[in-house]
Design a protein around this motif. Structure first.
Motif, short mmCIF file in Angstrom:
data_model
loop_
_atom_site.label_atom_id
_atom_site.label_comp_id
_atom_site.label_asym_id
_atom_site.label_seq_id
_atom_site.Cartn_x
_atom_site.Cartn_y
_atom_site.Cartn_z
N TRP C 78 42.59 165.79 52.80
CA TRP C 78 41.76 165.51 51.62
C TRP C 78 42.41 164.38 50.85
N LEU C 79 41.71 163.29 50.73
CA LEU C 79 42.26 162.13 50.03
C LEU C 79 41.37 161.81 48.84
N PRO C 80 41.70 162.38 47.69
CA PRO C 80 40.87 162.15 46.51
C PRO C 80 41.06 160.72 46.00
N PRO C 83 45.48 158.93 44.49
CA PRO C 83 46.25 159.32 45.69
C PRO C 83 47.09 160.57 45.50
N ALA C 146 48.40 162.30 54.81
CA ALA C 146 47.32 163.15 55.33
C ALA C 146 47.31 163.15 56.85
#
Lengths: 252, 259, 347
Positions: C78-80, C83, C146
């Motif tokens: 999960w890369l919102p 960072p 990730a």
């Protein structure tokens, strides 16, 4: 007037403000208020004495300042203007005399015996000083540096009792309070403290037991020497002696 | 002429003086020449050691008990939390004498917990070192909980989401993400708790008693000195003030306005 | 294969999604508050479905009721938008966090993290603290962090938000190769259609928490389901290489551009910036060529006209112009595009 140090002036200022707040219109009266510094154990009897004098004699306001003797001496050292000093130890009165602050010689006006204090009804069956050595009891004394602590230890030494104090309290009030709370079973306090509600005990009045002497000394810094003399005379006279006796003091 | 600014300056100076003058007074009246003798006294050293030990133990109690409490308090909003938070914060506003009485009522010989404790296990808390720690922790814990809770509330939960998505379970998330990131709050809480515990007088006097080397902490020694040797009391007051200033300097980075 | 059917409603936030993502990259585009990030969080296991189900291959991750696989057990990257590098850890420890959390020994985790940093050409940052990194660098580290967990699903939320143009170009290249190498469902949330066009195999448009259309960029551009789709995704995207102010398109043909950019680019031309004429127009447009109308599709208030020929484009023309020009399939027209109307994004 002695030039006070900064702290002394602050103390005086604080007391002065307190007077203004407490006395209101009395500040306008011609005679200066009588300021009495007294040892904590005298609080009750002096309250009564002031009330009596007010009823019968004069409308001069009396400021009664009650604290431990070392504190009183510190404040006097720092320039507090005081008419009368009533303390629990002749040695303390002599220190004031030696410092050149006294206007007359200290005179003992009251005496106080020591007493064992315990819970009402004496549930732990404490008969005398020897019982205080029992290991099933929790006993507290005043700290050795406090006059009551000194007298208590003298009494114990006299009776040959060795007591392990669980707490060396800073004042007899603290000892009485702990007996009241049930945290300790017994302590040694002044005979007059037995009048406190919620505790009982018995006075150590046998031969050779220590007796606390309460001297009264007039100070030079006082601003109402006339009334100071009257107050002193009252305490030393028959009415004063009766009053002291009612509070559990003996008189010389 | 800028009148409001002058008025502000005057009021601010007065307020600053209100705090500075008593300290200066202490300094002015310090028996400097006797200082080494007074402070070198074994009784003073005992009291100092006892104070630090009790306060340190109080911080330990705060971490063990206060951390879970702060975590729970910060984990949501509910009426129960509000009630619990109010109770926990009570020692901050209560007069310490009330706290002492309350402690006696709970853990004293005739207390709610103390009485069965004494009857069943023969353990009594008052007049022991444990009692000084209990009193210190009781007074200091609220500051720790408050600091940690506010740190946790300001903590951005997205970090935990990130840790979770990277595979970290709850313990790992707390130990490796939450704790290091709220560490400034925890440290502040520990220091405040320690300071409050170090300054504790009334509840200790009442609940733990006042026996040299056992329960006579520095403030108690100071209070007793006021009844016996006021010069020593001033020296001890200075010692306590100096220690407090040192801790506040340590805290400086965390106080508002710090850079 | 990832399949999400259902969603959640919580206050003003309501998402009801239908999304199938195979071994491909799907871009989710939509206006603010459409539920893009919420959809990612549902897939990441940071939010729970109220209804419906979410499965990855044969695993049911969330059935909207009792069955719920915790995020930490899903292996989803999960890369919102932010960072979210752990500020108290250096870059290497940040990247090692995932493997360590999934049970690798400390040395294994550090080794894997170091290798991943090298692979993404980030080795020089290993000992740095996150707050010393630029926005673009931080994002690449986040990607490394990730990927090193060997995720089953890749989720990226607005990877280009808040970073400057050249860093974005760099990152875009990185992501393109990263998506190409990734052998599972990847979802990219973006508000920039050009990123969707460049990085994704398919584009899903969501509005008001619902998927309104899904398909390739061409399919969406040709037949946008809503006004929003038309505006956002119904753009003309052309790939090519710029050389000295001239864009040579991969499909043949050249366009004069006004942008001082060199090298491979994606050119974006808004359909309204494409004008059609029956006779060669005079004046400023330097890009004029003749083409044949392939189709005329009505859309509310206007029509979308597709022109065939060397440079296939969609033009948005008012209904009145369509009538005046007599536009219909097969008609010969002159197509004009101002150089200043061509937006370039470097690849």
């Amino acid at each position: 007037m002695r030039r006070g140090t900064f702290l002394g002036r602050m103390v005086v200022l604080a007391i002065g403000l307190g007077v203004l707040a407490a006395c209101g219109d009395a500040a306008g009266s011609t005679s200066a208020p009588l300021r009495v510094f007294a040892s904590a154990s005298l609080a009750g009897v002096l309250d009564d004495a002031v009330a009596t004098l007010k009823r019968t004699e004069t409308d001069t306001p009396v400021e009664l300042h009650v604290a431990g003797t070392p504190q009183l001496l510190l404040q006097i050292d720092h320039g507090a203007e005081v008419d009368l000093l009533l303390c629990a130890d002749m040695a303390d009165a002599r220190r004031v005399v030696d410092a050149g602050l006294a206007a007359d010689a200290p005179v003992v006006f009251a005496r106080n015996r020591m007493a064992i204090v315990h819970a009402p009804g004496n549930p732990r069956k404490i008969g005398g000083l020897a019982d205080l050595a029992r290991t099933d009891l929790r006993v507290a004394l005043c700290a050795p540096g406090v006059p009551a602590g000194r007298y208590a230890r003298a009494a114990l030494a006299r009776s040959g009792t060795i007591v392990r104090s669980v707490s060396d309290e800073p004042s007899v009030r603290a000892v009485v309070m702990k007996v009241k709370q049930g945290e300790i079973d017994a302590g040694i306090v002044y005979a007059t403290d037995l009048r406190t509600a919620g505790v009982e005990g018995h006075v150590l009045d046998s031969e050779g037991m220590p007796i606390a002497d309460y001297p009264i000394v007039t100070l030079k810094s006082g601003r109402n020497p006339t009334f100071a003399a009257r107050f002193r005379a009252f305490l030393l006279g028959p009415d004063g002696r009766a009053l002291l006796a009612r509070h559990g003091f003996s008189t010389p | 002429m800028n009148l409001p600014r002058i008025a502000l300056a005057v009021a601010a100076s007065a307020a600053a003086l209100l705090f500075a003058v008593p300290l200066v007074g202490l300094l002015a009246h310090a028996p400097w020449s006797d200082f080494p003798v007074l402070l070198g006294d074994a009784r003073v050293r005992d009291a100092l050691a006892l104070s630090f030990a009790a306060s340190g133990a109080a911080v330990g109690v705060a971490i063990v008990l206060g951390m879970p409490l702060a975590l729970w308090l910060a984990s949501g909003r509910s009426a129960l939390r509000t009630v619990v938070r109010t109770i926990v914060l009570l020692p901050v506003v209560l007069p310490p004498i009330v706290a002492g009485i309350a402690l006696l009522a709970a853990f004293g010989r005739n207390g709610l917990v103390g009485a069965p404790l004494a009857q069943i296990f023969g353990v009594t808390i008052p007049f022991t070192r444990v009692a000084t720690v209990v009193a210190a922790a009781y007074m200091g814990l609220p500051f720790f909980v408050l600091a940690v809770e506010s740190g946790l509330r300001a903590f951005d939960a997205r970090w935990l989401d990130m840790a979770r998505s990277l595979g970290a379970g709850p313990i790992r998330r707390f130990a490796y993400v939450t704790l290091p990131m709220i560490f400034p709050s925890v440290a502040t809480g520990m220091l405040l708790c320690f300071m409050r515990a170090l300054g504790e007088y009334c509840a200790t006097q009442l609940f733990a008693g006042n026996l040299e080397g056992v329960t006579r902490t520095l403030p108690l020694a100071c209070g007793l000195a006021m009844e016996t040797d006021p010069r020593l009391a001033i020296a001890l007051s200075l010692l306590l003030s100096g220690g407090s200033v040192a801790v506040l300097l340590l805290l400086k980075r965390r106080l508002p306005g710090a850079r | 294969m990832l399949r999400l059917v259902g969603g959640l409603s919580r206050g003003s936030l309501a998402v009801d999604m239908e999304l199938d993502v195979g071994r491909e990259t799907v871009a989710i585009v939509g206006p603010n508050g459409a539920g893009k990030s919420t959809t990612l969080k549902l897939i990441a296991g940071l939010l729970k479905l109220d209804h419906g189900s979410l499965r990855c291959d044969d695993d049911v991750w969330d059935d909207g009721a009792d069955r719920f696989t915790a995020s930490e057990d899903r292996r989803v990257a999960w890369l919102p938008q932010d960072p979210l590098l752990f500020p108290h850890l250096d870059v290497l420890s940040n990247v090692a966090f995932g493997p360590r959390s999934r049970g690798a020994s400390r040395s294994e985790a550090l080794r894997a993290a170091g290798a991943m940093l090298e692979r993404l050409d980030l080795g020089r940052f290993a000992a740095r603290k996150p707050d010393t990194l630029s926005g673009g660098e931080a994002r690449k580290v986040a990607i490394a962090r990730a990927l090193v967990t060997r995720p089953r699903v890749l989720l990226l939320d607005e990877p280009f938000a808040g970073i400057d143009v050249s860093a974005a170009a760099d990152l875009r290249k990185e992501l393109a190769s990263c998506f190409a190498a990734f052998d599972g469902p990847a979802i990219l949330v973006t508000h920039a259609a050009v990123d969707a066009f460049m990085l994704a195999d398919r584009i899903a448009v969501i509005e008001g928490g619902r998927r309104v259309q899904i398909g390739t960029a061409q399919a969406l551009g040709a037949a946008p389901a809503t006004r929003y789709v038309a505006d956002l995704v119904g753009l003309n995207f052309l790939r090519g290489v710029v050389n000295d102010g001239v864009l040579s398109l991969d499909g043949g043909g050249t366009l004069v551009v006004a942008h001082p950019m060199e090298g491979p680019v994606t050119a974006t031309v808004h359909p309204r910036a494409v004008s059609l004429h029956r006779t060669r127009p005079d004046g400023s447009p330097r890009n004029v060529w003749s083409a044949t109308v392939a189709s005329v599709e009505p859309s509310p208030g206007s029509a979308r006209v597709r022109v065939a020929g060397p440079i296939p484009l969609v033009a948005e023309i008012t209904d009145a112009s369509v009538r005046t020009l007599g536009l219909r399939a097969g008609v010969e027209v002159f197509v004009a595009v101002k150089a200043t109307e061509i937006t370039l994004t470097s690849v």
